[in-house]
Design a protein around this motif. Structure first.
Motif, mmCIF file in Angstrom:
data_model
loop_
_atom_site.group_PDB
_atom_site.id
_atom_site.type_symbol
_atom_site.label_atom_id
_atom_site.label_comp_id
_atom_site.label_asym_id
_atom_site.label_seq_id
_atom_site.Cartn_x
_atom_site.Cartn_y
_atom_site.Cartn_z
ATOM 1 N N ASN A 83 0.790 -1.401 0.046
ATOM 2 C CA ASN A 83 -0.132 0.071 0.068
ATOM 3 C C ASN A 83 0.866 1.351 -0.106
ATOM 4 O OD1 ASN A 83 -3.025 -0.860 0.597
ATOM 5 N ND2 ASN A 83 -1.640 -2.272 1.432
ATOM 6 N N GLU A 207 -9.015 0.373 3.148
ATOM 7 C CA GLU A 207 -9.685 -0.592 2.230
ATOM 8 C C GLU A 207 -11.158 -0.062 1.510
ATOM 9 O OE1 GLU A 207 -6.223 -2.945 2.451
ATOM 10 O OE2 GLU A 207 -7.509 -1.899 4.134
ATOM 11 N N TYR A 210 -14.660 4.583 -2.494
ATOM 12 C CA TYR A 210 -15.336 4.434 -3.642
ATOM 13 C C TYR A 210 -15.170 5.754 -4.672
ATOM 14 C CZ TYR A 210 -17.294 2.140 0.880
ATOM 15 O OH TYR A 210 -17.507 1.679 1.932
ATOM 16 N N LYS A 214 -8.824 7.456 -4.360
ATOM 17 C CA LYS A 214 -7.653 6.860 -3.710
ATOM 18 C C LYS A 214 -7.575 7.280 -2.280
ATOM 19 C CE LYS A 214 -2.736 5.728 -4.004
ATOM 20 N NZ LYS A 214 -2.450 6.165 -2.783
ATOM 21 N N GLN A 285 -7.379 -10.704 -2.745
ATOM 22 C CA GLN A 285 -7.857 -9.461 -3.235
ATOM 23 C C GLN A 285 -9.498 -9.595 -3.644
ATOM 24 O OE1 GLN A 285 -6.603 -6.529 -2.871
ATOM 25 N NE2 GLN A 285 -8.217 -5.644 -3.477
ATOM 26 N N SER A 286 -9.564 -10.467 -3.901
ATOM 27 C CA SER A 286 -11.041 -10.637 -4.412
ATOM 28 C C SER A 286 -12.022 -10.324 -3.352
ATOM 29 C CB SER A 286 -11.382 -12.196 -5.146
ATOM 30 O OG SER A 286 -10.922 -13.235 -4.040
ATOM 31 N N TYR A 287 -11.663 -10.857 -2.020
ATOM 32 C CA TYR A 287 -12.521 -10.706 -0.860
ATOM 33 C C TYR A 287 -12.838 -9.316 -0.960
ATOM 34 C CZ TYR A 287 -13.613 -10.207 4.129
ATOM 35 O OH TYR A 287 -14.212 -9.851 5.340
ATOM 36 N N PHE A 288 -11.829 -8.451 -0.798
ATOM 37 C CA PHE A 288 -11.862 -6.905 -0.730
ATOM 38 C C PHE A 288 -12.693 -6.287 -1.976
ATOM 39 C CE2 PHE A 288 -7.838 -8.058 1.438
ATOM 40 C CZ PHE A 288 -8.360 -7.662 2.785
ATOM 41 N N ASP A 289 -12.434 -6.876 -3.144
ATOM 42 C CA ASP A 289 -13.147 -6.497 -4.484
ATOM 43 C C ASP A 289 -14.604 -6.486 -4.157
ATOM 44 O OD1 ASP A 289 -10.681 -5.706 -5.420
ATOM 45 O OD2 ASP A 289 -10.641 -7.571 -6.696
ATOM 46 N N GLU A 290 -14.913 -7.586 -3.803
ATOM 47 C CA GLU A 290 -16.659 -8.152 -3.272
ATOM 48 C C GLU A 290 -17.226 -7.175 -2.322
ATOM 49 O OE1 GLU A 290 -16.574 -12.156 -2.780
ATOM 50 O OE2 GLU A 290 -15.830 -12.719 -4.711
ATOM 51 N N LYS A 292 -16.288 -4.097 -1.313
ATOM 52 C CA LYS A 292 -16.101 -2.883 -1.707
ATOM 53 C C LYS A 292 -17.405 -2.613 -2.530
ATOM 54 C CE LYS A 292 -12.392 -0.481 -2.657
ATOM 55 N NZ LYS A 292 -11.417 0.299 -3.412
ATOM 56 N N THR A 293 -17.734 -3.565 -3.524
ATOM 57 C CA THR A 293 -18.695 -3.408 -4.360
ATOM 58 C C THR A 293 -20.148 -3.641 -3.607
ATOM 59 O OG1 THR A 293 -17.773 -4.454 -6.226
ATOM 60 C CG2 THR A 293 -19.948 -4.658 -6.372
#
Length: 396
Positions: A83, A207, A210, A214, A285-290, A292-293
């Motif tokens: 990060n 994390e 939206y 950034k 990363q897929s966990y955070f992507d889901e 956040k969506t």
């Protein structure tokens, strides 16, 4: 009868938790309550963290090092590297939640009657931490009309006195959801360097940002090494609020050396929770992507529904999962209690957090609430509908 301490008497009640007796009574009366009052996500904890706890093979649960295990701190440093934050494990102290990290920071940099400047509204427990530490909060008010952006730096500067030791921000913000721009962070950085102050940033919602905006950490700013103190936590990032693991991060060696003494006084952070938290760092990363969506959809749903209510003003969040809402009532403490005690719609009601407790300036936020959009979209729609109907019949 022995006397309770003045400090104890001055400790503020939690605006989030003080309504619990009324909610318990409502539940006993058979009401269903939609909880918009507390930031307890319904998101599942990453499986890697749960599996690490299930598969523990320890025969003795020992103390860890006071600053946390070196293995865990090394993995935290690697996470920060991803990060754009360059620290090593010696710059990190593992704490019992972000709350203890803040208490360690306050104890390390401030004496009794020193001052800390905080933009308000702010996380309600900052008031409690300040009272417990014997220091004074000096608020600078941000406004819902400009979405709780950073107040002008001149407003901060005129509040600085010889007793001022630090400025504290939450980024993204609880309770506002405001996400500070890089320019705002740079302005604060220049100010603390000019006046030789610490800049503390509570970055536990890093994390959750939206609209393609950034997050900018204070730890990324060159030249701020001796001034920057970051507070972090696994609670919201991995939906692990009950783990009670956070950390204090700073490149200021004297600050870390001092904070370790506070860490030694409480012995060590929880051993089992560190194991879970270390494993959580392997979350894909897929966990955070889901996640956040999901939060973007919840935010959009909440804002859309709230805008259907006459007389309501909304601070639109760019991060975290909270927003401040201004209602057409005089006192939301009374309104929130009424919702639990005297109102229901087909046996259902809502629990909100009155926003006055997120201010330290008397009289501010009396007509505001904080909503945590931690429920699914269907529940949010129902909850806002109940709120809309309640406002139609409520009498101040």
């Amino acid at each position: 009868m022995p006397k309770i301490s003045t400090k104890g008497q001055n400790m503020p009640e939690s605006p989030i938790r003080k309504l619990v007796p009324y909610s318990e009574k409502a539940l006993k009366a058979g009401k269903k309550i939609f909880h918009l009052n507390i930031g307890q996500p319904d998101i599942k904890t990453p499986e890697v963290a749960l599996e690490a706890v299930k598969n523990i093979s320890l025969t003795t649960i020992e103390y860890s090092r006071s600053e946390g295990s070196e293995e865990y701190r090394t993995k935290i440093a690697a996470y920060y590297h991803k990060n754009n934050i360059e620290v090593n494990h010696d710059d990190i102290i593992v704490t019992t939640g972000g709350s203890e990290a803040l208490l360690f920071a306050f104890g390390s940099i401030m004496d009794v009657d020193d001052e800390i400047i905080i933009p308000e509204p702010f996380y309600a427990n900052y008031n409690g931490f300040s009272t417990a530490s014997g220091v004074n909060v000096v608020p600078v008010i941000s406004k819902i009309d400009n979405n709780f952006a950073l107040p002008p730096i001149s407003e901060f500067e005129k509040l600085i006195t010889p007793k001022t030791k630090a400025i504290l921000i939450c980024n993204p913000g609880n309770p506002t959801g405001y996400l500070y721009s890089k320019d705002e962070i740079l302005q604060l950085a220049a100010l603390v360097k000019k006046h030789n102050l610490f800049l503390i940033a509570d970055e536990v919602y890093r994390e959750f940002t939206y609209d393609g905006v950034k997050h900018h950490s204070i730890m990324e700013i060159e030249g701020l090494e001796d001034y920057a103190i970051m507070v972090d936590s696994v609670s919201k990032r991995y939906s692990m609020c009950g783990a009670r693991i956070g950390c204090l991060v700073s490149r200021n060696k004297e600050l870390i050396k001092t904070a370790i003494k506070f860490a030694q006084a409480r012995l060590s952070p929880p051993t089992l929770a560190q194991i879970a938290s270390e494993a959580a760092l392997d979350t894909p990363q897929s966990y955070f992507d889901e996640v956040k969506t999901e939060y973007v959809e919840r935010r959009n749903t909440l804002i859309s529904e709230l805008r259907k209510i006459d007389g309501v003003k909304i601070g639109v969040p760019k991060g975290a999962f909270y927003c401040i809402v201004e209602l057409p009532v005089k006192n939301t403490d009374a309104f929130a209690q009424w919702l639990l005690e005297d109102f229901d719609l087909n046996g259902e009601t809502v629990m909100v957090a009155p926003a006055a407790g997120f201010y330290s300036t008397p009289g501010e936020g009396l007509n505001q609430i904080r909503i945590a959009y931690v429920l699914n979209k269907e529940s949010l729609i129902k909850a806002v509908h109940i709120l809309k109907e309640a406002l139609k019949v409520y009498k101040d």
